[in-house]
Scaffold this active site. Structure first.
Site, PDB file in Angstrom:
ATOM      1  N   ASN A  58       1.353   3.414  -2.884  1.00 46.68           N
ATOM      2  CA  ASN A  58       1.921   3.837  -4.175  1.00 46.68           C
ATOM      3  C   ASN A  58       1.437   5.233  -4.568  1.00 46.68           C
ATOM      4  O   ASN A  58       2.200   6.064  -5.046  1.00 46.68           O
ATOM      5  CB  ASN A  58       1.496   2.877  -5.301  1.00 46.68           C
ATOM      6  CG  ASN A  58       2.126   1.513  -5.175  1.00 46.68           C
ATOM      7  OD1 ASN A  58       3.043   1.311  -4.390  1.00 46.68           O
ATOM      8  ND2 ASN A  58       1.634   0.563  -5.964  1.00 46.68           N
ATOM      9  N   GLY A  59       0.135   5.468  -4.346  1.00 50.18           N
ATOM     10  CA  GLY A  59      -0.464   6.749  -4.739  1.00 50.18           C
ATOM     11  C   GLY A  59       0.156   7.898  -3.958  1.00 50.18           C
ATOM     12  O   GLY A  59       0.554   8.923  -4.524  1.00 50.18           O
ATOM     13  N   ARG A  98       2.093  -4.707   6.234  1.00 51.72           N
ATOM     14  CA  ARG A  98       1.359  -3.689   5.478  1.00 51.72           C
ATOM     15  C   ARG A  98       2.166  -2.397   5.508  1.00 51.72           C
ATOM     16  O   ARG A  98       2.518  -1.903   6.579  1.00 51.72           O
ATOM     17  CB  ARG A  98      -0.040  -3.424   6.025  1.00 51.72           C
ATOM     18  CG  ARG A  98      -0.795  -2.417   5.126  1.00 51.72           C
ATOM     19  CD  ARG A  98      -2.248  -2.253   5.445  1.00 51.72           C
ATOM     20  NE  ARG A  98      -2.900  -1.415   4.429  1.00 51.72           N
ATOM     21  CZ  ARG A  98      -4.144  -1.519   4.025  1.00 51.72           C
ATOM     22  NH1 ARG A  98      -4.923  -2.438   4.553  1.00 51.72           N
ATOM     23  NH2 ARG A  98      -4.639  -0.715   3.098  1.00 51.72           N
ATOM     24  N   ASP A 114       0.825  -1.209   0.000  1.00 45.19           N
ATOM     25  CA  ASP A 114       0.000   0.000   0.000  1.00 45.19           C
ATOM     26  C   ASP A 114       0.865   1.267   0.000  1.00 45.19           C
ATOM     27  O   ASP A 114       1.986   1.262   0.505  1.00 45.19           O
ATOM     28  CB  ASP A 114      -0.906  -0.014   1.232  1.00 45.19           C
ATOM     29  CG  ASP A 114      -2.096   0.921   1.084  1.00 45.19           C
ATOM     30  OD1 ASP A 114      -2.339   1.410  -0.042  1.00 45.19           O
ATOM     31  OD2 ASP A 114      -2.782   1.174   2.091  1.00 45.19           O
ATOM     32  N   ASN A 157     -10.859  -2.563  -5.628  1.00 46.80           N
ATOM     33  CA  ASN A 157     -10.084  -1.561  -6.364  1.00 46.80           C
ATOM     34  C   ASN A 157     -10.728  -1.207  -7.710  1.00 46.80           C
ATOM     35  O   ASN A 157     -10.362  -0.209  -8.332  1.00 46.80           O
ATOM     36  CB  ASN A 157      -8.629  -2.002  -6.558  1.00 46.80           C
ATOM     37  CG  ASN A 157      -7.791  -1.953  -5.295  1.00 46.80           C
ATOM     38  OD1 ASN A 157      -6.866  -2.744  -5.100  1.00 46.80           O
ATOM     39  ND2 ASN A 157      -8.101  -1.017  -4.384  1.00 46.80           N
TER      40      ASN A 157
HETATM   41  C1  IPE Z   1      -5.463  -2.743  -0.319  1.00 51.71           C
HETATM   42  O1  IPE Z   1      -5.152  -1.398  -0.398  1.00 51.71           O
HETATM   43  C2  IPE Z   1      -5.339  -3.362  -1.676  1.00 51.71           C
HETATM   44  C3  IPE Z   1      -3.996  -3.448  -2.234  1.00 51.71           C
HETATM   45  C4  IPE Z   1      -2.891  -3.092  -1.641  1.00 51.71           C
HETATM   46  C5  IPE Z   1      -3.927  -3.994  -3.564  1.00 51.71           C
HETATM   47  P1  IPE Z   1      -6.257  -0.262  -0.563  1.00 51.71           P
HETATM   48  O2  IPE Z   1      -5.519   1.010  -0.642  1.00 51.71           O
HETATM   49  O3  IPE Z   1      -7.157  -0.604  -1.686  1.00 51.71           O
HETATM   50  O4  IPE Z   1      -7.073  -0.421   0.792  1.00 51.71           O
HETATM   51  P2  IPE Z   1      -7.934   0.635   1.610  1.00 51.71           P
HETATM   52  O5  IPE Z   1      -8.911   1.245   0.645  1.00 51.71           O
HETATM   53  O6  IPE Z   1      -6.975   1.642   2.148  1.00 51.71           O
HETATM   54  O7  IPE Z   1      -8.578  -0.163   2.716  1.00 51.71           O
HETATM   55  C1  IPE Z   2      -1.501   0.311  -3.410  1.00 51.84           C
HETATM   56  O1  IPE Z   2      -1.306   1.675  -3.416  1.00 51.84           O
HETATM   57  C2  IPE Z   2      -1.688  -0.261  -4.801  1.00 51.84           C
HETATM   58  C3  IPE Z   2      -3.059  -0.650  -5.126  1.00 51.84           C
HETATM   59  C4  IPE Z   2      -4.072  -0.641  -4.308  1.00 51.84           C
HETATM   60  C5  IPE Z   2      -3.298  -1.103  -6.472  1.00 51.84           C
HETATM   61  P1  IPE Z   2      -2.527   2.699  -3.410  1.00 51.84           P
HETATM   62  O2  IPE Z   2      -2.878   2.999  -4.834  1.00 51.84           O
HETATM   63  O3  IPE Z   2      -3.627   2.199  -2.575  1.00 51.84           O
HETATM   64  O4  IPE Z   2      -1.830   3.956  -2.753  1.00 51.84           O
HETATM   65  P2  IPE Z   2      -2.485   4.968  -1.729  1.00 51.84           P
HETATM   66  O5  IPE Z   2      -3.030   4.167  -0.600  1.00 51.84           O
HETATM   67  O6  IPE Z   2      -3.550   5.709  -2.471  1.00 51.84           O
HETATM   68  O7  IPE Z   2      -1.348   5.847  -1.319  1.00 51.84           O
HETATM   69 MG    MG Z   3      -4.106   2.418  -0.588  1.00 54.92          MG
END
Ligand code: IPE
Ligand code: IPE
Ligand code: MG
Length: 235
Positions: free
Chosen positions: A17-18, A178, A15, A63
């Site tokens: 990446n964004g 995590r 988790d 997702n």
């Molecule tokens: C969980 O992360 C799914 C993955 C890492 C692929 P999310 O970012 O989707 O989870 P929430 O929304 O914070 O619970």
């Molecule tokens: C995890 O990173 C990757 C996926 C869920 C595909 P996020 O995309 O959830 O990153 P944040 O949580 O928005 O930083």
């Molecule tokens: Mg996330």
């Protein structure tokens, strides 16, 4: 001195990446790309260290609620990863398997998944289990459906045989990691984490490189794993 333990099954909720990207003024997609590079390095590192199974949460069933452009970017990235980047994993003797539902996945994604599964099926050095279009409750529902449709005798089912009906028959998770500071499991491998040690770190996934992984293994070694029994560390 106690022996240094390498957990057999490590599982990572990749988790952050964004946030990694937006904090750098980049697009979220750049974060996913950076995360994919981290995953490739970590898979090799974990198996080289003696981990037998590395599971990773790559895309949850939920997702699909994200913007279409992000979903499309991720699906295209998966294809690129499985068809080119995973060549190193193939060479390293790592077997790639997938957990999750096939429904809702594009044909070209399914094709790239099947290809890497077939190309690595005889590898024996370790397993990378990629959870894609995955949900933990969905996995249990799908297992129950399989059990019912096969007409399995209820008396033959126990908590160990259940593993056989999950997407892949893998050992329970010893260490669940995590990244990104969130302290929840977001519908990840809930059956398999009944006795897992949890390691939550603020580190964002693209930065979760080999030394961060080693810190998690160190933390695991400091834990008092009881499995419901008495402490082995008590004097
Ligand atoms: C969980 O992360 C799914 C993955 C890492 C692929 P999310 O970012 O989707 O989870 P929430 O929304 O914070 O619970
Ligand atoms: C995890 O990173 C990757 C996926 C869920 C595909 P996020 O995309 O959830 O990153 P944040 O949580 O928005 O930083
Ligand atoms: Mg996330």
């Amino acid at each position: 001195m106690e022996e240094y333990k390498i957990p057999k099954h490590v599982s990572i909720i990749m988790d952050g990446n964004g946030r990694w990207a937006t904090r750098r003024g980049l697009k979220r997609s750049e974060g996913h790309l950076a995360g994919s590079k981290t995953l490739e390095k970590l898979a090799i590192h974990a198996i080289d260290k003696g981990v037998e199974v590395l599971s990773v949460y790559a895309f949850s069933t939920d997702n699909f609620k994200r913007e279409q452009a992000e979903v499309d970017y991720l699906m295209n990235l998966f294809i690129k990863m499985f068809s080119t980047k995973f060549a190193t994993l193939k060479k390293k003797g790592i077997k790639v398997v997938f957990s999750g539902r096939k429904e809702n996945l594009r044909d070209d994604v399914l094709k790239a998944m099947n290809k890497i599964v077939n190309e690595t099926k005889d590898n024996t050095r370790g397993i990378l289990n990629v959870c894609l279009n995955y949900g933990g409750q969905e996995e249990i529902v799908d297992a129950v459906k399989k059990i019912v449709s096969e007409g399995v005798d209820p008396d033959t089912i126990d908590k160990n045989t259940m593993y056989h009906y999950l997407y892949n028959d893998l050992p329970p998770i010893d260490l669940l990691i995590r990244t990104s500071g969130e302290c929840r499991v977001s519908n990840y491998m809930i059956y398999q984490m009944a006795y897992s040690e949890f390691y939550f770190t603020d580190c964002l996934f693209p930065d979760f490189l080999e030394d961060e992984f080693d810190k998690a293994i160190d933390a695991y070694n400091g834990r008092d794993i009881r499995l419901g029994g008495n402490s082995e560390k008590e004097e």
